[in-house]
Scaffold this motif. Structure first.
Motif, mmCIF file in Angstrom:
data_model
loop_
_atom_site.group_PDB
_atom_site.id
_atom_site.type_symbol
_atom_site.label_atom_id
_atom_site.label_comp_id
_atom_site.label_asym_id
_atom_site.label_seq_id
_atom_site.Cartn_x
_atom_site.Cartn_y
_atom_site.Cartn_z
ATOM 1 N N ASP A 97 -6.447 6.037 -13.481
ATOM 2 C CA ASP A 97 -6.412 5.136 -14.638
ATOM 3 C C ASP A 97 -7.680 4.285 -14.710
ATOM 4 O O ASP A 97 -8.242 4.091 -15.788
ATOM 5 C CB ASP A 97 -5.184 4.223 -14.574
ATOM 6 C CG ASP A 97 -3.882 4.977 -14.790
ATOM 7 O OD1 ASP A 97 -3.928 6.132 -15.272
ATOM 8 O OD2 ASP A 97 -2.823 4.398 -14.458
ATOM 9 N N LEU A 98 -8.114 3.776 -13.579
ATOM 10 C CA LEU A 98 -9.332 2.968 -13.567
ATOM 11 C C LEU A 98 -10.558 3.788 -13.962
ATOM 12 O O LEU A 98 -11.415 3.311 -14.709
ATOM 13 C CB LEU A 98 -9.539 2.333 -12.182
ATOM 14 C CG LEU A 98 -8.567 1.213 -11.812
ATOM 15 C CD1 LEU A 98 -8.777 0.791 -10.360
ATOM 16 C CD2 LEU A 98 -8.741 0.020 -12.743
ATOM 17 N N LEU A 156 -1.678 4.985 -5.528
ATOM 18 C CA LEU A 156 -3.130 4.864 -5.460
ATOM 19 C C LEU A 156 -3.862 5.964 -6.226
ATOM 20 O O LEU A 156 -4.798 5.656 -6.959
ATOM 21 C CB LEU A 156 -3.590 4.811 -3.997
ATOM 22 C CG LEU A 156 -3.115 3.575 -3.217
ATOM 23 C CD1 LEU A 156 -3.621 3.621 -1.792
ATOM 24 C CD2 LEU A 156 -3.557 2.297 -3.897
ATOM 25 N N PRO A 157 -3.469 7.239 -6.135
ATOM 26 C CA PRO A 157 -4.187 8.241 -6.938
ATOM 27 C C PRO A 157 -4.056 7.973 -8.431
ATOM 28 O O PRO A 157 -5.027 8.080 -9.172
ATOM 29 C CB PRO A 157 -3.520 9.565 -6.545
ATOM 30 C CG PRO A 157 -2.949 9.306 -5.188
ATOM 31 C CD PRO A 157 -2.526 7.865 -5.205
ATOM 32 N N VAL A 186 0.844 -1.205 0.000
ATOM 33 C CA VAL A 186 0.000 0.000 0.000
ATOM 34 C C VAL A 186 0.873 1.245 0.000
ATOM 35 O O VAL A 186 0.603 2.209 -0.705
ATOM 36 C CB VAL A 186 -0.966 -0.020 1.214
ATOM 37 C CG1 VAL A 186 -1.651 1.314 1.392
ATOM 38 C CG2 VAL A 186 -1.986 -1.136 1.053
ATOM 39 N N ARG A 187 1.937 1.234 0.792
ATOM 40 C CA ARG A 187 2.842 2.386 0.877
ATOM 41 C C ARG A 187 3.480 2.666 -0.484
ATOM 42 O O ARG A 187 3.606 3.817 -0.898
ATOM 43 C CB ARG A 187 3.925 2.110 1.918
ATOM 44 C CG ARG A 187 4.897 3.272 2.118
ATOM 45 C CD ARG A 187 6.087 2.893 2.979
ATOM 46 N NE ARG A 187 6.875 1.870 2.294
ATOM 47 C CZ ARG A 187 7.179 0.679 2.826
ATOM 48 N NH1 ARG A 187 6.774 0.356 4.034
ATOM 49 N NH2 ARG A 187 7.891 -0.203 2.149
#
Length: 96
Positions: free
Chosen positions: A83-84, A77-78, A72-73
């Motif tokens: 992209d999704l 994520l953004p 996760v680190r």
């Protein structure tokens, strides 16, 4: 005499059924006693291994948490979310 024979047949069948039930009960008790004897024989060995198993589970859980936290680190994520969302918009037929 017709009814006497019927009574004898019914009595014999009832007695046989009762005997089978009693035999099954005795057999079940013997099997249960044998299983309980095996459990009692093996219980000390199992009890001795519980701390080792608990330690192993705790270590594997800590490793999994550490690996997940690292993933996760290190994840973008953004960027992944962007992209999704872009892919979903194109799949739905929208522009972008």
């Amino acid at each position: 005499m017709k009814n006497a024979w019927k009574g004898l047949v019914v009595g014999a069948l009832t007695g046989m059924a009762g005997g089978v039930v009693l035999d099954l009960g005795v057999g079940s008790r013997r099997k249960a006693a044998a299983v309980m004897g095996e459990v009692a024989d093996r219980a000390p060995g199992v009890i001795e291994r519980i701390p080792e198993a608990a330690s192993h589970v705790a270590q594997r859980t800590a490793d999994a948490v550490r690996d997940t936290a690292g993933a996760v680190r290190d994840a973008d994520l953004p960027g992944t979310a962007r992209d999704l969302a872009h892919k979903a918009q194109h799949a739905a037929g929208g522009g972008g």
